[in-house]
Motif scaffolding. Structure first.
Motif, PDB file in Angstrom:
ATOM      1  N   PHE A  48      91.273 -12.144 -32.945  1.00  0.00           N
ATOM      2  CA  PHE A  48      91.913 -12.123 -31.866  1.00  0.00           C
ATOM      3  C   PHE A  48      92.598 -10.537 -32.416  1.00  0.00           C
ATOM      4  CE2 PHE A  48      92.603 -16.903 -30.271  1.00  0.00           C
ATOM      5  CZ  PHE A  48      90.947 -16.825 -29.046  1.00  0.00           C
ATOM      6  N   GLY A  49      93.118 -10.540 -32.885  1.00  0.00           N
ATOM      7  CA  GLY A  49      93.741  -8.951 -33.242  1.00  0.00           C
ATOM      8  C   GLY A  49      94.197  -9.813 -34.895  1.00  0.00           C
ATOM      9  N   GLN A  50      95.660  -8.755 -35.132  1.00  0.00           N
ATOM     10  CA  GLN A  50      96.554  -8.692 -36.188  1.00  0.00           C
ATOM     11  C   GLN A  50      98.056  -8.659 -35.424  1.00  0.00           C
ATOM     12  OE1 GLN A  50      95.611  -6.201 -39.004  1.00  0.00           O
ATOM     13  NE2 GLN A  50      97.496  -4.721 -38.882  1.00  0.00           N
ATOM     14  N   VAL A  51      99.070  -9.358 -35.912  1.00  0.00           N
ATOM     15  CA  VAL A  51     100.176  -9.104 -35.986  1.00  0.00           C
ATOM     16  C   VAL A  51     100.412  -8.875 -37.543  1.00  0.00           C
ATOM     17  CG1 VAL A  51     100.703 -11.602 -36.207  1.00  0.00           C
ATOM     18  CG2 VAL A  51     102.762 -10.014 -35.112  1.00  0.00           C
ATOM     19  N   GLY A  52     101.782  -7.262 -37.653  1.00  0.00           N
ATOM     20  CA  GLY A  52     102.254  -7.657 -38.529  1.00  0.00           C
ATOM     21  C   GLY A  52     103.650  -6.431 -38.795  1.00  0.00           C
ATOM     22  N   ILE A  53     104.329  -7.018 -40.286  1.00  0.00           N
ATOM     23  CA  ILE A  53     105.122  -5.972 -40.677  1.00  0.00           C
ATOM     24  C   ILE A  53     105.217  -5.313 -41.160  1.00  0.00           C
ATOM     25  CG2 ILE A  53     107.502  -6.113 -41.693  1.00  0.00           C
ATOM     26  CD1 ILE A  53     107.452  -9.065 -40.846  1.00  0.00           C
ATOM     27  N   ASN A  54     104.724  -3.205 -40.902  1.00  0.00           N
ATOM     28  CA  ASN A  54     104.526  -2.525 -41.582  1.00  0.00           C
ATOM     29  C   ASN A  54     105.830  -2.086 -42.463  1.00  0.00           C
ATOM     30  OD1 ASN A  54     101.531  -2.958 -41.106  1.00  0.00           O
ATOM     31  ND2 ASN A  54     102.385  -2.218 -38.773  1.00  0.00           N
ATOM     32  N   GLU A  61     111.321   3.174 -40.669  1.00  0.00           N
ATOM     33  CA  GLU A  61     112.186   0.890 -41.166  1.00  0.00           C
ATOM     34  C   GLU A  61     110.604  -0.351 -40.810  1.00  0.00           C
ATOM     35  OE1 GLU A  61     115.326  -0.137 -38.223  1.00  0.00           O
ATOM     36  OE2 GLU A  61     115.498   2.281 -37.750  1.00  0.00           O
ATOM     37  N   LYS A  62     111.319  -0.837 -41.384  1.00  0.00           N
ATOM     38  CA  LYS A  62     110.015  -2.205 -40.792  1.00  0.00           C
ATOM     39  C   LYS A  62     110.117  -1.906 -39.265  1.00  0.00           C
ATOM     40  CE  LYS A  62     111.308  -4.521 -45.412  1.00  0.00           C
ATOM     41  NZ  LYS A  62     111.352  -2.809 -45.712  1.00  0.00           N
ATOM     42  N   GLU A  63     108.405  -2.865 -39.315  1.00  0.00           N
ATOM     43  CA  GLU A  63     107.794  -1.823 -37.826  1.00  0.00           C
ATOM     44  C   GLU A  63     107.112  -3.579 -37.872  1.00  0.00           C
ATOM     45  OE1 GLU A  63     104.924  -0.785 -34.696  1.00  0.00           O
ATOM     46  OE2 GLU A  63     104.407  -0.868 -36.699  1.00  0.00           O
ATOM     47  N   LEU A  64     107.735  -4.161 -36.647  1.00  0.00           N
ATOM     48  CA  LEU A  64     107.171  -4.934 -36.330  1.00  0.00           C
ATOM     49  C   LEU A  64     105.439  -4.999 -35.252  1.00  0.00           C
ATOM     50  CD1 LEU A  64     105.905  -8.378 -35.993  1.00  0.00           C
ATOM     51  CD2 LEU A  64     108.219  -7.901 -34.019  1.00  0.00           C
ATOM     52  N   GLY A  65     104.750  -4.732 -35.637  1.00  0.00           N
ATOM     53  CA  GLY A  65     102.855  -4.253 -35.250  1.00  0.00           C
ATOM     54  C   GLY A  65     102.545  -5.699 -34.728  1.00  0.00           C
ATOM     55  N   TRP A  66     101.356  -4.892 -34.013  1.00  0.00           N
ATOM     56  CA  TRP A  66     100.388  -5.758 -33.437  1.00  0.00           C
ATOM     57  C   TRP A  66      99.245  -5.582 -32.783  1.00  0.00           C
ATOM     58  CZ3 TRP A  66     105.855  -6.105 -30.915  1.00  0.00           C
ATOM     59  CH2 TRP A  66     105.724  -5.282 -30.089  1.00  0.00           C
ATOM     60  N   LEU A  67      98.591  -5.807 -32.951  1.00  0.00           N
ATOM     61  CA  LEU A  67      97.011  -5.370 -32.613  1.00  0.00           C
ATOM     62  C   LEU A  67      96.400  -6.542 -32.164  1.00  0.00           C
ATOM     63  CD1 LEU A  67      93.647  -5.479 -33.992  1.00  0.00           C
ATOM     64  CD2 LEU A  67      95.611  -3.072 -35.493  1.00  0.00           C
ATOM     65  N   VAL A  68      95.401  -6.368 -30.458  1.00  0.00           N
ATOM     66  CA  VAL A  68      94.445  -7.630 -29.702  1.00  0.00           C
ATOM     67  C   VAL A  68      93.564  -7.050 -29.338  1.00  0.00           C
ATOM     68  CG1 VAL A  68      94.714  -9.175 -27.813  1.00  0.00           C
ATOM     69  CG2 VAL A  68      97.419  -7.940 -29.325  1.00  0.00           C
ATOM     70  N   TYR A  69      92.460  -7.612 -29.626  1.00  0.00           N
ATOM     71  CA  TYR A  69      91.205  -7.301 -29.700  1.00  0.00           C
ATOM     72  C   TYR A  69      90.999  -8.112 -27.281  1.00  0.00           C
ATOM     73  CZ  TYR A  69      90.009  -6.855 -34.726  1.00  0.00           C
ATOM     74  OH  TYR A  69      90.831  -7.068 -35.503  1.00  0.00           O
ATOM     75  N   PRO A  70      89.567  -6.900 -26.959  1.00  0.00           N
ATOM     76  CA  PRO A  70      90.178  -7.146 -25.774  1.00  0.00           C
ATOM     77  C   PRO A  70      90.026  -8.462 -25.244  1.00  0.00           C
ATOM     78  CG  PRO A  70      88.532  -5.610 -26.332  1.00  0.00           C
ATOM     79  CD  PRO A  70      89.397  -5.880 -28.122  1.00  0.00           C
ATOM     80  N   GLN A  71      89.265  -9.150 -25.862  1.00  0.00           N
ATOM     81  CA  GLN A  71      88.683 -10.798 -25.812  1.00  0.00           C
ATOM     82  C   GLN A  71      90.225 -11.638 -25.194  1.00  0.00           C
ATOM     83  OE1 GLN A  71      87.805  -9.546 -28.007  1.00  0.00           O
ATOM     84  NE2 GLN A  71      87.626 -11.122 -29.608  1.00  0.00           N
ATOM     85  N   ALA A  72      91.040 -11.020 -26.231  1.00  0.00           N
ATOM     86  CA  ALA A  72      92.380 -12.151 -26.214  1.00  0.00           C
ATOM     87  C   ALA A  72      93.900 -11.601 -25.704  1.00  0.00           C
ATOM     88  CB  ALA A  72      92.680 -12.379 -27.786  1.00  0.00           C
ATOM     89  N   GLU A  73      93.454 -10.096 -25.085  1.00  0.00           N
ATOM     90  CA  GLU A  73      94.471  -9.866 -24.275  1.00  0.00           C
ATOM     91  C   GLU A  73      94.269 -10.704 -22.902  1.00  0.00           C
ATOM     92  OE1 GLU A  73      93.118  -5.407 -23.108  1.00  0.00           O
ATOM     93  OE2 GLU A  73      93.985  -4.664 -25.001  1.00  0.00           O
TER      94      GLU A  73
END
Length: 141
Positions: A48-54, A61-73
């Motif tokens: 469905f995508g990704q969530v991460g600490i970059n 700074e440490k970042e909480l980031g995410w990306l979501v594929y279209p079918q999971a939005e």
């Protein structure tokens, strides 16, 4: 990362640049003890995508980031994953701060950051090349 959906992450990216971003995600676990995780459907294995600490040299700074594929939005997957990773980062890893860098037109991500309880921080440093990004600061649980 070469699609138009990558616009909010400085893209679209070439295959070479996307590979470098992937390697950064993998290296973070070994170097920093945190990184990116994929979100998937337990029943089907569909990603469905990704969530991460970059972090690292690409992020002030440490970042909480995410990306979501279209079918999971719009189905709550990113929220659920971001809550779990945020809480783990603060309680298990002992991080003191966590932010999300978001391009101003990316209203879905802005709404998700707000739903997570993050608040805008106009004084936070920005990523090089992304000085127009909004920075949302996440409270510790």
């Amino acid at each position: 990362m070469i699609s138009d959906r990558a616009l909010y992450m400085g893209g679209p990216h070439s295959t070479k640049a996307a590979w470098g971003m992937f390697c950064h995600d993998v290296a973070l676990w070994a170097l920093m003890g945190h990184g990116a995780l994929m979100m998937e459907d337990r029943a089907t294995g569909q990603c469905f995508g990704q969530v991460g600490i970059n972090h690292g040299p690409l992020f002030p700074e440490k970042e909480l980031g995410w990306l979501v594929y279209p079918q999971a939005e719009g189905k709550g997957y990113a929220y659920e994953a971001a809550v779990a990773l945020r809480d783990w980062a603060f309680t298990v890893r002992g991080l003191k701060t966590l932010v999300s860098y978001i391009a101003p037109p990316n209203m879905r991500s802005i709404r998700l950051a707000e739903r997570l309880g993050a608040v805008p921080d106009a004084t936070a440093p920005r990523q090089e090349g992304d000085m127009d990004d909004l920075v949302f600061r996440h409270p510790a649980p």
